[in-house]
Motif scaffolding. Structure first.
Motif: not given
Length: 404
Positions: A72, A75-76, A78-79, A90-93
């Motif tokens: 990840v 911050d979550g 997460w897409r 950022g914001g993805q996993a």
């Protein structure tokens, strides 16, 4: 001081003390020291390392996931996206498995981590943590060099290698390690009276050497490559010594001066140089150490079981240590024993520790093994000076260390 004795031919020979014989054995081995050898990792366990092992790479040498889950970024929630060649934004996993490479953060200062499978849930393609404290920055990421940095000493020379050592060596990229040699040993068992199975009839004795000497030699630092049995016959004893192919030949029995004892005469018939022609020790006095013309070393042990065992543990071990390029097992001064030496002779006896005192076994006759089987160590009592102790080459399951 050396003691004078007369051999069967009337010649006066010098009989060294136990300490002198032990030093001669060590020196004989060191004088014929075998070269170290490289061995594959799967053959290195139980061998002694010759050179320091320094890792040529960082351990680990790349960043990796320490858990199955998701890599990840930021911050979550997460897409979840498909793993690619570069880190997600950022914001993805993306899904990840233990040991898989972890990329650097796509932007400086952007936190990255691995969220464990059991700490997350995916709904409609969106990953959420189910544990409030997870993930922290760098959580479950194995960073390079966290175990060792390139150039760091991992295993020191002289270490007796265990399975974890060789696994660690493999992690550095090593395929083999250079280890001290293990001297080869050929066994020659003599005696017409010996039977190898069942209860011996009157006048015969059960073989106590063939069942234990291969293991004992291994514990003392050698490897048995062959074993033969010969009757009490001069020519057959000569042939057995001549034809045994090993760095060291160990014989049992036939070292006395009777008409049935042929080992000493066989050694002389082969032009062997007698380095030790008997030792001022009890039991084990008829022990002999010789060098054959081709360089092979011979240790001739008495035929009585305890005498042979005591001589092997105290004299074969330093000889094998010298051949392998290592130090012999050290002696220690023992406190708390009432055993006295005998004039001109070193007494050796199995003992146990009782309340910090060395108590000599009741069964310590030259033919008895019962005392040695339950002993803590070997007590060495010179006719003058402090008593010494030698550890036995096998693990001791009972007793506590003797006060020293």
């Amino acid at each position: 001081m050396w003691n004078s004795i007369t051999d069967g031919h009337g010649a006066v020979t010098a009989r060294p003390t136990w300490l002198e014989a032990r030093a001669i054995a060590a020196s004989a081995g060191a004088g014929a020291m075998l070269p170290p050898e490289p061995v594959a990792l799967d053959r290195a366990v139980g061998r002694r390392l010759v050179d320091d092992l320094v890792t040529p790479i960082d351990l680990p040498h790349f960043a990796s996931a320490a858990m199955d889950g998701w890599f990840v970024v930021g911050d979550g929630p997460w897409r979840v996206v498909t793993a690619g060649a570069t880190a997600p934004a950022g914001g993805q996993a993306w899904p990840i498995v233990t040991g898989a490479p972890v990329p650097d953060a796509p932007e400086p200062g952007l936190p990255i981590a691995v969220l464990r499978s059991e700490s997350g849930v995916v709904e409609d393609g969106l990953l959420r943590s189910t544990v409030a404290a997870e993930p922290r920055p760098d959580h479950h990421i194995r960073r390079p060099a966290t175990e060792a940095g390139r150039g760091e000493l991992l295993i020191a020379a002289g270490t007796l290698l265990n399975p974890a050592h060789v696994a660690l060596a493999a992690a550095t990229g090593a395929d083999e390690l250079t280890v001290q040699a293990v001297p080869s040993v050929a066994l020659v068992f003599t005696g017409d009276e010996v039977v190898t199975e069942g209860v011996p009839p009157t006048g015969r004795v059960r073989d106590s050497f063939g069942v234990q000497f291969p293991a004992l030699v291994r514990m003392l630092g050698g490897r048995v490559t062959g074993a033969v049995r010969v009757p009490d016959h001069h020519d057959e004893t000569v042939a057995a010594l001549r034809d045994s192919r090993a760095d060291v030949v160990i014989t049992t029995g036939g070292t006395g001066g009777s008409s049935a004892d042929h080992v000493r005469a066989a050694l002389l018939a082969l032009d062997a140089h007698l380095l030790v022609d008997g030792v001022a020790m009890r039991p084990g006095g008829p022990t002999r150490i010789a060098r054959l013309p081709d360089g092979r070393l011979v240790v001739a042990l008495p035929g009585n079981p305890l005498a042979a065992m005591v001589a092997a543990i105290t004299l074969v071990e330093p000889l094998l240590a010298g051949l392998a390029g290592r130090e012999p097992v050290p002696t220690r001064v023992v406190r708390g024993t009432d055993v006295e030496g005998r004039a001109g002779t070193t007494v050796l006896a199995p003992y146990t520790d009782v309340g910090g005192r060395a108590v000599v076994a009741a069964w310590r006759g030259a033919a008895m093994l019962r005392g040695l089987a339950g002993a803590t160590g070997l007590l060495v009592v010179p006719h003058e000076g402090e008593p010494l102790s030698l550890p036995l080459p096998w693990p001791i399951s009972t007793g506590s260390p003797v006060e020293i």
